[in-house]
Write an enzyme that holds these catalytic residues in place. Structure first.
Site, PDB file in Angstrom:
ATOM      1  N   GLU A   1      -6.203   8.633  -2.318  1.00  0.00           N
ATOM      2  CA  GLU A   1      -4.996   8.662  -3.150  1.00  0.00           C
ATOM      3  C   GLU A   1      -3.753   8.338  -2.324  1.00  0.00           C
ATOM      4  OE1 GLU A   1      -5.332   8.639  -6.170  1.00  0.00           O
ATOM      5  OE2 GLU A   1      -7.184   9.698  -6.623  1.00  0.00           O
ATOM      6  N   GLY A   2      -2.829   7.598  -2.931  1.00  0.00           N
ATOM      7  CA  GLY A   2      -1.645   7.121  -2.229  1.00  0.00           C
ATOM      8  C   GLY A   2      -0.473   8.093  -2.250  1.00  0.00           C
TER       9      GLY A   2
HETATM   10  N1  LIG Z   1       7.816  -0.682   0.900  1.00  0.00           N
HETATM   11  C1  LIG Z   1       7.039  -0.882  -0.176  1.00  0.00           C
HETATM   12  N2  LIG Z   1       5.787  -0.419  -0.174  1.00  0.00           N
HETATM   13  C2  LIG Z   1       5.044  -0.604  -1.279  1.00  0.00           C
HETATM   14  C3  LIG Z   1       5.525  -1.266  -2.407  1.00  0.00           C
HETATM   15  N3  LIG Z   1       4.543  -1.285  -3.333  1.00  0.00           N
HETATM   16  C4  LIG Z   1       3.511  -0.640  -2.788  1.00  0.00           C
HETATM   17  N4  LIG Z   1       3.809  -0.231  -1.542  1.00  0.00           N
HETATM   18  C5  LIG Z   1       2.957   0.447  -0.573  1.00  0.00           C
HETATM   19  O1  LIG Z   1       1.700   0.609  -1.130  1.00  0.00           O
HETATM   20  C6  LIG Z   1       1.539   1.933  -1.551  1.00  0.00           C
HETATM   21  C7  LIG Z   1       1.226   1.870  -3.003  1.00  0.00           C
HETATM   22  O2  LIG Z   1       0.405   2.780  -3.285  1.00  0.00           O
HETATM   23  P1  LIG Z   1       0.961   4.157  -3.807  1.00  0.00           P
HETATM   24  O3  LIG Z   1       1.905   3.884  -4.894  1.00  0.00           O
HETATM   25  O4  LIG Z   1       1.408   5.022  -2.745  1.00  0.00           O
HETATM   26  O5  LIG Z   1      -0.408   4.639  -4.152  1.00  0.00           O
HETATM   27  P2  LIG Z   1      -1.003   4.861  -5.508  1.00  0.00           P
HETATM   28  O6  LIG Z   1      -0.824   6.283  -5.849  1.00  0.00           O
HETATM   29  O7  LIG Z   1      -2.353   4.291  -5.447  1.00  0.00           O
HETATM   30  O8  LIG Z   1      -0.010   3.998  -6.383  1.00  0.00           O
HETATM   31  P3  LIG Z   1      -0.275   2.764  -7.229  1.00  0.00           P
HETATM   32  O9  LIG Z   1      -1.508   2.197  -6.620  1.00  0.00           O
HETATM   33  O10 LIG Z   1       0.938   1.874  -7.094  1.00  0.00           O
HETATM   34  O11 LIG Z   1      -0.415   3.385  -8.561  1.00  0.00           O
HETATM   35  C8  LIG Z   1       2.825   2.672  -1.324  1.00  0.00           C
HETATM   36  O12 LIG Z   1       2.659   3.982  -0.862  1.00  0.00           O
HETATM   37  C9  LIG Z   1       3.518   1.830  -0.286  1.00  0.00           C
HETATM   38  O13 LIG Z   1       3.119   2.230   1.015  1.00  0.00           O
HETATM   39  C10 LIG Z   1       6.852  -1.768  -2.373  1.00  0.00           C
HETATM   40  O14 LIG Z   1       7.359  -2.362  -3.306  1.00  0.00           O
HETATM   41  N5  LIG Z   1       7.554  -1.540  -1.231  1.00  0.00           N
END
Ligand SMILES: Nc1nc2c(ncn2[C@@H]2O[C@H](COP(=O)(O)OP(=O)(O)OP(=O)(O)O)[C@@H](O)[C@H]2O)c(=O)[nH]1
Ligand SMILES: *[C@@H]1O[C@H](CO)[C@@H](O)[C@H](O)[C@H]1NC(C)=O
Ligand SMILES: *[C@@H]1O[C@H](CO)[C@@H](O)[C@H](O)[C@H]1NC(C)=O
Length: 419
Positions: A22-23
Site C-alpha cells: 500500500e502506498g
Molecule cells: N511527486 C509526485 N509523486 C507522485 C505523483 N503521482 C504519484 N506519485 C508517486 O507515486 C505514489 C502513488 O502512489 P500512492 O498514491 O502513494 O499510492 P496508492 O495508495 O497506491 O495511490 P494510487 O495508486 O494513486 O491510488 C505516490 O506516493 C508518489 O510517491 C505525482 O503527481 N507527483
C-alpha cells in the site's frame, strides 16, 4: 507548541502497520481510521498512538537515497496532529517504553468463511491465522519482523484477529482482553472508517497538516512561477487548524490549472479510465480556454527516461518486473511545452525524499484555481480533501480525466467538510 510528552501517564501504546504494497496516500487514510479507534479508547483509558515510521514503500524508488525509518515530522506537523489525538514518534516510544519490545501483536484479517450476503454485522474474534505469518520466532522465542526497518524491535506475542467492521470494533479487545501496555495492530487497513466523512473524520483529516518546511517550498514555488499568493488567491491559512473555519467557495486559487496525471502502474494495467497523453493534453487545453487561464501546473509520476520496472522488492499486482517503459515525460513536454512542474535538484530530492515531493506537488495542486485529477487515485483524493479544507467550490475540485474508451465517465464524489 503542545508538549509531546502526553504519554507520560499513558496506560497504553497503540502501534499499527499496513500491508506492505500500500502506498503513501492510502496509508494516510488508514491513519484516520486508527485515530478514531484511539478516540474511542480515550473515552475510558489513556492511550497514545505511536506513529509508524515511513519507508520501503513500493513507489519510493528514487535511487541512492535511503528511505526507511522516516519519522512523521518529515512530512507532517506533529503539534497539529497532537491537537487531535496524542501521538508520538516511534523513536520516542523506544526511549520511554523501556526498549524495543512490543508486548502484543494482533494481525488483523478477514473471516475465512467470508460473509453471508444480507447478514452484515460488526464482529471480531480470535482465529487461527489465515495467511502465513510475516513474523518468525528467534532462538529466544521473540518474534522478529519488518517493524518499519527497526531490526532490533521484537514482539512478545503474535496472534490473529478476524475482523469485520469499523476501527472501533477493536476497542473492547484492547480495553478488556489484553493487559499488554504496547499493542500493535498489523494489517490495519482491514478496519473500516467509523464514520466516513463525519465530524471526527474531518477533524483528523484537518489535523494532518503538512510539515511547514514543505509548505514553504510549495508557497515559494507558487509565488515565483505561478503568480500565486494566499493574499491574492484568498486561501488564508492558520497554523492552528482548530482556528480555521473557511466557508465553502470563498477560496479563489492561483491563476493556474492544477493537474494530477497518475501514470506508471495505472497505464501498465491498461485501465480504461486513464487517458492517453494526447487525450489528457487535449482536455488540459480545453480547460485552460474555458477558465481563461494561461498557466498549467502538472504533478505526475510519468517515467522520466527509458526506465525499467523494478525487479526486486514489493510490487503491486499486475506489474511485470523488468519491463521497458516509454519515457512519457519527453512526450508530455513535446505535447505541452508550456507546462510548469516542480523539478527537484538532487539535493532537494535527498532532503525532501519522494514523500516530501508528493506533498509539495499536492500542496501546489491544492492551490490552483481549478483542479483535475486521475480516476481512483488516492493521490488525487488527498488533493480533493486539501482543497475542501482550503474552502474551494467543489465544482473546481471534483474533476477527473476520462479514458478514450470509457463509455460512462463518472466524476469523483464530492465530500462536504463537517466542522
Ligand atoms: N511527486 C509526485 N509523486 C507522485 C505523483 N503521482 C504519484 N506519485 C508517486 O507515486 C505514489 C502513488 O502512489 P500512492 O498514491 O502513494 O499510492 P496508492 O495508495 O497506491 O495511490 P494510487 O495508486 O494513486 O491510488 C505516490 O506516493 C508518489 O510517491 C505525482 O503527481 N507527483
Ligand atoms: C474477549 O473476551 C471476551 C470475554 O472473556 C470473550 O468472549 C471474547 O471472545 C474475547 N475476544 C477476543 C477477540 O479475544
Ligand atoms: C498470546 O496472546 C494470545 C491472545 O491474546 C493469548 O491467547 C495467548 O495466551 C498469549 N500467549 C502467551 C504465551 O502469552
Amino acid at each position: 507548541h503542545l508538549a509531546l510528552g502526553t504519554s507520560k501517564t499513558s496506560e497504553g501504546y497503540l502501534l499499527y502497520d499496513v500491508n506492505p504494497p500500500e502506498g503513501f496516500n492510502l496509508r494516510r487514510d488508514v491513519y484516520i481510521r486508527i485515530a478514531s479507534l484511539l478516540k474511542t479508547l480515550l473515552k475510558s483509558e489513556n492511550w497514545v498512538l505511536v506513529l509508524p515510521p515511513w519507508g520501503r514503500l513500493y513507489h519510493w524508488q528514487s535511487p541512492d537515497i535511503p528511505q526507511v525509518r522516516i519519522p512523521w515530522s518529515e512530512f507532517f506537523d506533529l503539534p497539529s496532529l497532537n491537537r487531535n489525538i496524542p501521538v508520538i514518534e516511534y523513536e520516542q516510544f523506544l526511549a520511554e517504553s523501556g526498549g524495543p519490545f512490543i508486548e502484543q501483536i494482533y494481525v488483523l484479517q478477514g473471516y475465512a468463511e467470508g460473509w453471508k450476503e444480507g447478514t452484515w454485522e460488526e464482529k471480531i474474534d480470535e482465529r487461527p491465522c489465515i495467511d502465513q505469518l510475516m513474523y518468525s520466532k528467534d532462538k529466544h522465542e521473540y518474534y522478529r519482523g519488518w517493524f518499519w526497518g527497526y531490526e532490533e524491535t521484537r514482539g512478545l506475542n503474535v496472534s490473529c484477529l478476524s475482523v469485520q467492521g469499523s476501527a472501533s470494533v477493536v476497542a473492547p479487545v484492547l480495553l478488556k482482553n489484553t493487559s499488554a501496555q504496547s499493542v500493535m495492530l498489523d494489517r490495519a487497513e482491514n478496519l473500516l472508517h467509523d464514520h466516513y466523512g463525519g465530524k471526527d473524520y474531518w477533524n483528523t483529516r484537518r489535523s494532518m497538516v503538512f510539515a511547514k518546511h514543505l509548505r514553504v517550498v510549495g508557497d515559494k514555488f507558487r509565488n515565483k512561477y505561478l503568480q500565486s499568493t494566499d493574499e491574492a488567491d484568498r486561501t488564508h491559512y492558520k497554523e492552528d487548524w482548530t482556528q480555521m473555519k473557511v466557508k465553502m467557495g470563498t477560496a479563489l486559487g492561483g491563476p493556474y490549472l492544477g493537474v494530477h496525471l497518475r501514470r506508471k502502474d495505472f497505464i501498465w494495467g491498461h485501465r480504461e479510465d486513464v487517458p492517453s497523453l494526447q487525450g489528457a493534453v487535449k482536455k488540459i487545453r480545453s480547460l485552460l480556454e474555458m477558465h481563461k487561464l494561461e498557466k498549467v501546473f502538472v504533478a505526475t509520476d510519468a517515467v522520466e527516461e527509458g526506465l525499467e520496472t523494478p525487479k526486486g522488492g514489493v510490487s503491486p499486482p499486475g506489474l511485470i518486473p523488468g519491463l521497458h517503459l516509454p519515457p512519457e515525460i519527453e512526450l508530455l513536454k513535446k505535447l505541452l511545452p508550456e507546462m510548469v512542474r516542480f523539478e527537484p535538484s538532487w539535493e532537494e530530492l535527498e532532503l525532501y525524499k519522494d514523500g516530501g515531493l508528493a506533498v509539495i506537488d499536492q500542496w501546489i495542486c491544492a492551490h490552483a484555481r481549478y483542479f483535475i485529477g486521475t480516476s481512483v487515485s488516492t493521490f488525487s483524493f488527498r488533493i480533493h480533501e486539501e482543497r475542501e479544507i482550503l474552502g474551494f467550490d467543489p465544482k473546481t475540485t471534483y474533476n477527473r480525466f476520462c479514458g478514450e474508451r470509457e463509455k460512462n465517465c463518472e466524476q469523483p464524489t464530492h465530500w462536504k467538510i463537517v466542522y
